[in-house]
Design a protein around this motif. Structure first.
Motif, PDB file in Angstrom:
ATOM      1  N   ARG A   1       1.017  -1.336  -0.041  1.00  9.00           N
ATOM      2  CA  ARG A   1       0.029  -0.157  -0.053  1.00  9.00           C
ATOM      3  C   ARG A   1       0.775   1.310  -0.068  1.00  9.00           C
ATOM      4  O   ARG A   1       2.059   1.193   0.337  1.00  9.00           O
ATOM      5  N   PRO A   2       0.477   2.432  -0.473  1.00  5.15           N
ATOM      6  CA  PRO A   2       1.013   3.663  -0.322  1.00  5.15           C
ATOM      7  C   PRO A   2       1.512   3.947   1.146  1.00  5.15           C
ATOM      8  O   PRO A   2       2.889   4.316   1.196  1.00  5.15           O
ATOM      9  N   VAL A   3       1.020   3.529   2.175  1.00  5.36           N
ATOM     10  CA  VAL A   3       1.369   3.951   3.387  1.00  5.36           C
ATOM     11  C   VAL A   3       2.553   3.073   3.900  1.00  5.36           C
ATOM     12  O   VAL A   3       3.262   3.494   4.632  1.00  5.36           O
ATOM     13  N   ASP A   4       2.577   1.648   3.503  1.00  2.00           N
ATOM     14  CA  ASP A   4       3.525   0.864   3.808  1.00  2.00           C
ATOM     15  C   ASP A   4       4.776   1.204   2.819  1.00  2.00           C
ATOM     16  O   ASP A   4       5.794   0.780   3.532  1.00  2.00           O
ATOM     17  N   LEU A   5       4.633   2.072   1.835  1.00  2.71           N
ATOM     18  CA  LEU A   5       6.029   2.283   1.296  1.00  2.71           C
ATOM     19  C   LEU A   5       6.756   3.308   2.123  1.00  2.71           C
ATOM     20  O   LEU A   5       7.800   3.302   2.161  1.00  2.71           O
ATOM     21  N   LEU A   6       5.881   4.205   2.859  1.00  2.00           N
ATOM     22  CA  LEU A   6       6.358   5.423   3.738  1.00  2.00           C
ATOM     23  C   LEU A   6       6.969   4.448   4.775  1.00  2.00           C
ATOM     24  O   LEU A   6       7.911   4.984   5.473  1.00  2.00           O
ATOM     25  N   GLY A   7       6.235   3.524   5.544  1.00  2.58           N
ATOM     26  CA  GLY A   7       6.702   2.640   6.639  1.00  2.58           C
ATOM     27  C   GLY A   7       7.739   2.050   6.344  1.00  2.58           C
ATOM     28  O   GLY A   7       8.848   2.133   7.088  1.00  2.58           O
ATOM     29  N   LEU A   8       7.956   1.507   5.152  1.00  3.77           N
ATOM     30  CA  LEU A   8       9.357   0.831   4.829  1.00  3.77           C
ATOM     31  C   LEU A   8      10.412   1.627   4.729  1.00  3.77           C
ATOM     32  O   LEU A   8      11.468   1.329   5.426  1.00  3.77           O
ATOM     33  N   LEU A   9      10.333   2.909   4.105  1.00  2.00           N
ATOM     34  CA  LEU A   9      11.413   3.999   4.074  1.00  2.00           C
ATOM     35  C   LEU A   9      11.610   4.373   5.422  1.00  2.00           C
ATOM     36  O   LEU A   9      12.739   4.638   5.768  1.00  2.00           O
ATOM     37  N   GLU A  10      10.721   4.675   6.448  1.00  2.00           N
ATOM     38  CA  GLU A  10      10.860   4.840   7.878  1.00  2.00           C
ATOM     39  C   GLU A  10      11.829   3.763   8.531  1.00  2.00           C
ATOM     40  O   GLU A  10      12.732   4.331   9.338  1.00  2.00           O
ATOM     41  N   ILE A  11      11.519   2.739   8.354  1.00  2.00           N
ATOM     42  CA  ILE A  11      12.303   1.598   9.057  1.00  2.00           C
ATOM     43  C   ILE A  11      13.712   1.664   8.429  1.00  2.00           C
ATOM     44  O   ILE A  11      14.539   1.335   8.992  1.00  2.00           O
ATOM     45  N   ALA A  12      13.841   1.692   6.916  1.00  2.00           N
ATOM     46  CA  ALA A  12      15.135   1.771   6.301  1.00  2.00           C
ATOM     47  C   ALA A  12      16.117   2.874   7.203  1.00  2.00           C
ATOM     48  O   ALA A  12      17.335   2.792   7.238  1.00  2.00           O
ATOM     49  N   TYR A  13      15.439   3.901   7.248  1.00  2.00           N
ATOM     50  CA  TYR A  13      16.078   5.106   7.669  1.00  2.00           C
ATOM     51  C   TYR A  13      16.576   4.960   9.057  1.00  2.00           C
ATOM     52  O   TYR A  13      17.688   5.394   9.459  1.00  2.00           O
TER      53      TYR A  13
END
Length: 459
Positions: free
Chosen positions: A406-418
């Motif tokens: 989902r679009p929000v999961d893309l943001l969550g994945l980038l947050e975890i990677a950061y």
């Protein structure tokens, strides 16, 4: 007076600071007294300038740089132009001046005559004359040249016409300032509505440009300034005149005046436009900040204070102590009602409905529209990294299950990677996301890699 003003105010310096004006006039007076010229005006330069301001020869105002300056009024500019003509070459009744008069009368008659047939006949006659002249020149005929004496007369006529422009421009600027003073006075008196006063201001401003010779001269000059091609043509024509051999017969002052005609027109137009801009600014500030009721209250309060003073002074004694008034009295209004429509206080909202356990719950998964699934995303990122510990974030997102894309999961994945240690690359990647209703959105983002620690526990 005219000589001193001509020394201080020139075409290159139309406005002079007050201190500089006083200093230069004082130097001129001292030189005249040392040379024995009598009689001279009594007083110093400050007194003379004050007298000239009261007589209407000078205008004292504040420039754009917040500096007080003196500027010649329309009467002062006209006086200097008259003195310049008297002291210079006397304007004669010449062929050029008569031709200018005849052409002006002809143009006036042509514009006033509504007969279309007569106008077409005049145009045909003019075309025939031009065609015969062109044919003669094409057949090798000589170019008819004017004598130097005629060219000198024409140049003097041009200078005579150009000398009238500065005074005309100054009169237009002063007319605009006079309208500004009248409008501000009308607004302060609060006799008529503001809209009526502003409409009259716009009407009078239009009449200045249409109903007076100075306004028509300014309107014509404004059209000239607005056409760069016409300005360039005039510059070229002036340079052609100055290159002619007859120009050497002109005095140096007249050659300089010819060369500065365009600049004097531009300077006059700039002066009028500055007056218009200042008038609009003053009137706008007055309309915006003018409060008739407050001004009336202040006037009444000051009037009552003056009345009380007149009553108190006759009965007071010298040296009598007076209790100072620390502040003016203010009416104690108290609490005013803020709403007049409903006399009853507002009613509280209705109580919430009790939850019924047997009520039907929505069948759709409302959590699917919520925020990122951090736990599932972290597990997927760790599994995708494998033994290397370094993972491409966008590749990991593409490899995830559909419910984790989902679009929000893309943001969550980038947050975890950061949080794990994100490294950006210069590559631009595109990923497709899937919403819970199966609609798809495509996003472009910069490439990034992350370092995943397998030994760490999930928060």
């Amino acid at each position: 007076m005219v000589t001193v003003l001509a020394m201080v105010f020139t075409a290159e310096r139309p406005a002079v600071a007050v201190a500089d004006t006083h200093a230069e006039i004082n130097d001129a007076l001292e030189q005249l007294r040392a040379a024995g010229h009598e009689p001279l005006p009594a007083g110093n330069a400050r007194d003379l300038c004050r007298q000239w301001v009261q007589a209407g020869w000078l205008i004292r105002q504040v420039s754009d740089d917040d500096v007080e300056v003196y500027r010649l009024s329309a009467y002062g500019v006209g006086a200097l132009e008259i003195a310049g003509r008297v002291g210079g070459v006397r304007t004669r009744v010449s062929q050029s001046r008569v031709r200018t008069l005849l052409e002006a009368i002809e143009r006036l008659a042509r514009d006033a005559d509504p007969d279309a047939g007569a106008r077409m006949q005049r145009l045909h006659d003019e075309i025939d004359v031009r065609r015969r002249e062109l044919t003669r020149l094409e057949q090798g005929g000589p170019v008819e040249t004017a004598e130097d004496e005629q060219l000198l007369e024409a140049a003097e006529n041009v200078l005579h016409l150009a000398r009238e422009l500065p005074a005309d421009f100054a009169r237009v600027a002063e007319s605009i300032k006079a309208i500004q003073r009248d409008v501000v006075a009308e607004l302060r008196h609060d006799v008529r509505p503001t809209g009526d006063v502003l409409r009259e201001y716009l009407s009078r401003g239009q009449q200045i440009l249409d109903a007076t010779p100075e306004g028509r001269a300014f309107a014509g000059a404004l059209r000239l300034i607005g056409d760069p091609a016409q300005i360039d043509d005039m510059w070229g024509q002036v340079r052609t005149v100055l290159r002619h051999r007859f120009a050497e017969l002109l005095p140096e002052q007249q050659r300089r005046e010819l060369n500065e005609i365009s600049r004097r027109i531009e300077q006059g137009v700039k002066e009028v436009l500055t007056a218009q801009r200042q008038a609009s600014h003053v009137i706008t500030s007055q309309v915006r900040n003018h409060d008739p009721m407050r001004d009336r209250q202040v006037d009444e309060l000051l009037r009552s204070v003056m009345t009380s003073l007149h009553k108190w002074v006759p009965g007071s004694r010298r040296g009598e102590a007076v209790d100072p008034l620390r502040r003016l009295p203010v009416a104690d209004v108290g609490h005013l009602r803020q709403r007049m429509s409903d006399l009853q206080p507002p009613q509280p909202p209705e109580p919430l409905r009790e939850w019924d356990d047997d009520a039907d719950l929505p069948s759709a998964d409302t959590r699917a529209w919520g925020g990122p699934r951090y736990a599932e995303l972290r597990e997927h990122l760790t599994a995708f990294a494998g033994e290397t510990g370094t993972v491409d974030v966008t590749a990991a997102f593409r490899a995830a299950a559909e419910d984790l894309r989902r679009p929000v999961d893309l943001l969550g994945l980038l947050e975890i990677a950061y949080d794990s240690g994100l490294t950006e690359t210069a590559e631009i990647t595109v990923v497709d996301t899937v919403r819970p209703d199966q609609t798809r959105r495509r996003f472009a983002l910069g490439g990034a890699t992350a370092t995943v620690e397998r030994s760490g526990d999930d928060d």
